[in-house]
Design a protein around this motif. Structure first.
Motif, short mmCIF file in Angstrom:
data_model
loop_
_atom_site.label_atom_id
_atom_site.label_comp_id
_atom_site.label_asym_id
_atom_site.label_seq_id
_atom_site.Cartn_x
_atom_site.Cartn_y
_atom_site.Cartn_z
N GLU A 209 -3.51 3.40 24.80
CA GLU A 209 -2.29 3.43 24.25
C GLU A 209 -2.83 3.93 22.62
OE1 GLU A 209 1.03 0.41 22.17
OE2 GLU A 209 -0.59 -0.34 23.36
N ASN A 210 -1.96 4.89 22.18
CA ASN A 210 -2.41 5.47 20.84
C ASN A 210 -3.42 6.61 20.82
OD1 ASN A 210 -0.40 4.10 19.44
ND2 ASN A 210 -1.61 2.67 18.65
N MET A 211 -3.82 6.81 22.00
CA MET A 211 -5.15 7.79 21.88
C MET A 211 -4.28 9.24 22.30
SD MET A 211 -8.48 8.25 24.64
CE MET A 211 -9.29 7.17 24.03
N TYR A 212 -4.88 10.35 21.66
CA TYR A 212 -4.38 11.87 21.82
C TYR A 212 -5.35 12.65 22.03
CZ TYR A 212 0.45 11.11 20.76
OH TYR A 212 1.88 10.69 20.79
N GLU A 287 -6.23 17.71 8.71
CA GLU A 287 -6.25 16.59 7.96
C GLU A 287 -5.94 15.43 8.67
OE1 GLU A 287 -4.93 14.94 3.71
OE2 GLU A 287 -3.85 16.62 4.46
N GLU A 288 -4.95 15.16 9.24
CA GLU A 288 -4.46 14.20 10.11
C GLU A 288 -5.43 14.11 11.47
OE1 GLU A 288 -2.30 11.84 9.92
OE2 GLU A 288 -1.91 11.08 11.77
N THR A 289 -5.88 15.13 12.24
CA THR A 289 -6.78 15.07 13.24
C THR A 289 -8.04 14.59 12.73
OG1 THR A 289 -5.61 17.20 13.99
CG2 THR A 289 -7.65 16.41 15.08
N MET A 292 -7.82 10.92 12.60
CA MET A 292 -7.69 10.26 14.00
C MET A 292 -9.24 10.15 14.71
SD MET A 292 -4.19 12.21 15.23
CE MET A 292 -4.15 12.13 16.83
N LEU A 293 -9.85 11.32 14.45
CA LEU A 293 -11.28 11.34 14.89
C LEU A 293 -12.18 10.27 14.33
CD1 LEU A 293 -12.69 14.98 14.93
CD2 LEU A 293 -12.44 13.49 16.94
N GLY A 294 -11.96 9.90 13.10
CA GLY A 294 -12.50 8.70 12.44
C GLY A 294 -12.03 7.50 12.91
N GLY A 295 -10.59 7.50 13.28
CA GLY A 295 -10.04 6.01 13.57
C GLY A 295 -9.67 5.53 12.49
N ILE A 296 -9.04 6.24 11.54
CA ILE A 296 -8.57 5.81 10.08
C ILE A 296 -7.14 6.39 9.65
CG2 ILE A 296 -10.80 4.97 9.08
CD1 ILE A 296 -10.64 8.00 7.51
N ALA A 297 -6.66 6.81 10.82
CA ALA A 297 -5.15 7.44 10.47
C ALA A 297 -4.17 6.26 10.09
CB ALA A 297 -4.77 8.23 11.81
N LEU A 301 -3.04 6.49 15.47
CA LEU A 301 -3.50 7.16 16.33
C LEU A 301 -4.82 7.46 16.38
CD1 LEU A 301 -0.13 9.56 16.57
CD2 LEU A 301 -0.58 7.48 17.64
N PHE A 302 -5.41 7.78 17.70
CA PHE A 302 -6.95 8.21 17.51
C PHE A 302 -7.20 9.03 18.60
CE2 PHE A 302 -8.44 5.55 21.06
CZ PHE A 302 -7.19 4.43 21.15
N CYS A 303 -8.59 9.84 18.51
CA CYS A 303 -8.96 10.68 19.74
C CYS A 303 -10.00 10.13 20.54
CB CYS A 303 -9.31 11.90 18.85
SG CYS A 303 -8.61 12.60 17.89
N PRO A 304 -10.46 10.80 21.67
CA PRO A 304 -11.14 10.04 22.64
C PRO A 304 -12.58 9.98 21.86
CG PRO A 304 -10.08 11.86 23.52
CD PRO A 304 -9.70 11.91 22.12
N PRO A 305 -13.68 9.26 22.62
CA PRO A 305 -14.83 8.80 21.77
C PRO A 305 -15.86 10.01 22.05
CG PRO A 305 -14.71 7.80 23.96
CD PRO A 305 -13.18 8.37 23.60
N ASP A 306 -16.90 9.94 21.21
CA ASP A 306 -17.67 11.03 21.27
C ASP A 306 -18.69 11.37 22.34
OD1 ASP A 306 -19.62 9.34 20.82
OD2 ASP A 306 -20.31 9.94 19.08
N ILE A 307 -18.42 10.59 23.27
CA ILE A 307 -19.10 10.68 24.73
C ILE A 307 -18.48 12.29 25.32
CG2 ILE A 307 -20.08 8.66 24.87
CD1 ILE A 307 -18.02 8.22 27.25
#
Ligand SMILES: [Zn+2]
Length: 321
Positions: A209-212, A287-289, A292-297, A301-307
């Protein structure tokens, strides 16, 4: 042995599951007596899967996926069925093998502990811990894809006879019609599509949920990777993509894909989402992305982990001037 330093210029080098340094020794693995010698070496190591999870033992207090022959022999697998992965020239030419078995149990970890000092864990969870070396993650990906293929391809697809492991496990041979069957790798494209300062991210229904994430899809027969990028983005988001360029690749052992990363430039921002496949697609500013990458949006919303290569592609977009 190949020098490592030039690899740092390749995106693939930085991705989880991509650091496999094993020499697969193609000229020797057809020799079954050589394979037998390797399998019986005292220092041979075995990566064993139980119903898709990695069997772990304790080594110096930490869970370890590289089992000695003595330990692997305690499990319900036969050493002679192990498939050859390769040898590690940086560690005394240690040979590595993979094995696979299934166990019906509600609690796999508990069931596996009955065979000896074992637990088990999923490959994805192991990647997220970052507890292992790049080489170990690479070997795990190879072992997962190869051993799973053997477990699901016991029969000849031409005549139906039982097939046999050949060339150490890099193919199966049918003793009845002599057909050769090779392990499969499924190519999938994954792409960061941009339009000026914005990028296109989406949510297939299976995502958390909430991952883009970046859009992705399988390459189809008779199609270039570039055309697969354009087709998938148009099918999923209705966005027309112009020029695309290759970035890097990542073995993705769920179950046996190779993720082919691309950047692409959209010809317009118009969306026409296929809601059969996608719950949502949106354009996000740089800026929004970044948030999201940092998990602070603020949106949550957030992005997939760095693996994942998805994270890498999104980060490379965000980090651009
Ligand atoms: Zn056959």
């Amino acid at each position: 042995m190949l020098a490592e330093n030039w690899r740092v210029n390749e995106a693939s080098h930085w991705l989880c599951y991509s650091g496999n340094r094993l020499d697969r020794v193609a000229p020797k693995r057809a020799d079954s007596s050589w394979i037998e010698q390797q399998i019986n070496r005292d220092d041979a190591r075995f990566i064993v899967f139980v119903s898709g999870s990695v069997v772990l033992t304790q080594n110096a207090g930490a869970p370890c996926p590289l089992l000695s022959a003595e330990l692997a022999d305690k499990l319900p697998v036969r050493r002679e069925d192990a498939v050859f992965l390769g040898v590690d020239h940086e560690d005394g030419d240690t040979p590595y093998f993979a094995q696979w078995f299934t166990l019906k149990a509600d609690d796999l970890s508990e069931a596996i502990s009955e065979f000896g000092p074992f637990t088990c864990a999923g490959l994805r969870a192991m990647a997220l811990t970052k507890s292992y070396s790049a080489n170990t993650y690479g070997m795990l990906a190879q072992a997962a894809a190869l051993s799973r293929w053997h477990s699901t391809h016991p029969k000849c697809s031409i005549c139906g006879a039982d097939t046999e492991v050949d060339e150490g496990g890099y193919r199966r041979k049918c003793p009845s019609c002599e057909a050769l069957h090779f392990p499969r790798t499924d190519p999938a494209v994954i792409m960061l599509i941009s339009y000026g300062d914005e990028c296109l991210l989406g949510r297939p229904y299976h995502l958390a949920e909430n991952m883009y994430s970046t859009l992705a899809g399988f390459v189809e027969p008779g199609e270039t990777m570039e055309d697969a990028v354009r087709r998938e983005v148009f099918e999923e988001a209705g966005v027309e993509v112009g020029e695309v360029s290759y970035v890097g690749s990542q073995p993705w052992p769920f179950p046996s894909n190779i993720m082919l990363g691309f950047r692409g430039v959209a010809r317009s921002k118009t969306l026409n989402i296929d809601y059969q496949e996608m719950q949502d697609c949106q354009w996000f500013t740089k800026e929004e992305t970044a948030k999201m990458l940092g998990g602070i949006a603020e949106s949550g919303l957030f992005c997939p982990p760095d693996i994942s290569i998805s994270h890498y592609l999104i980060r490379s977009f965000v980090n651009e001037g």
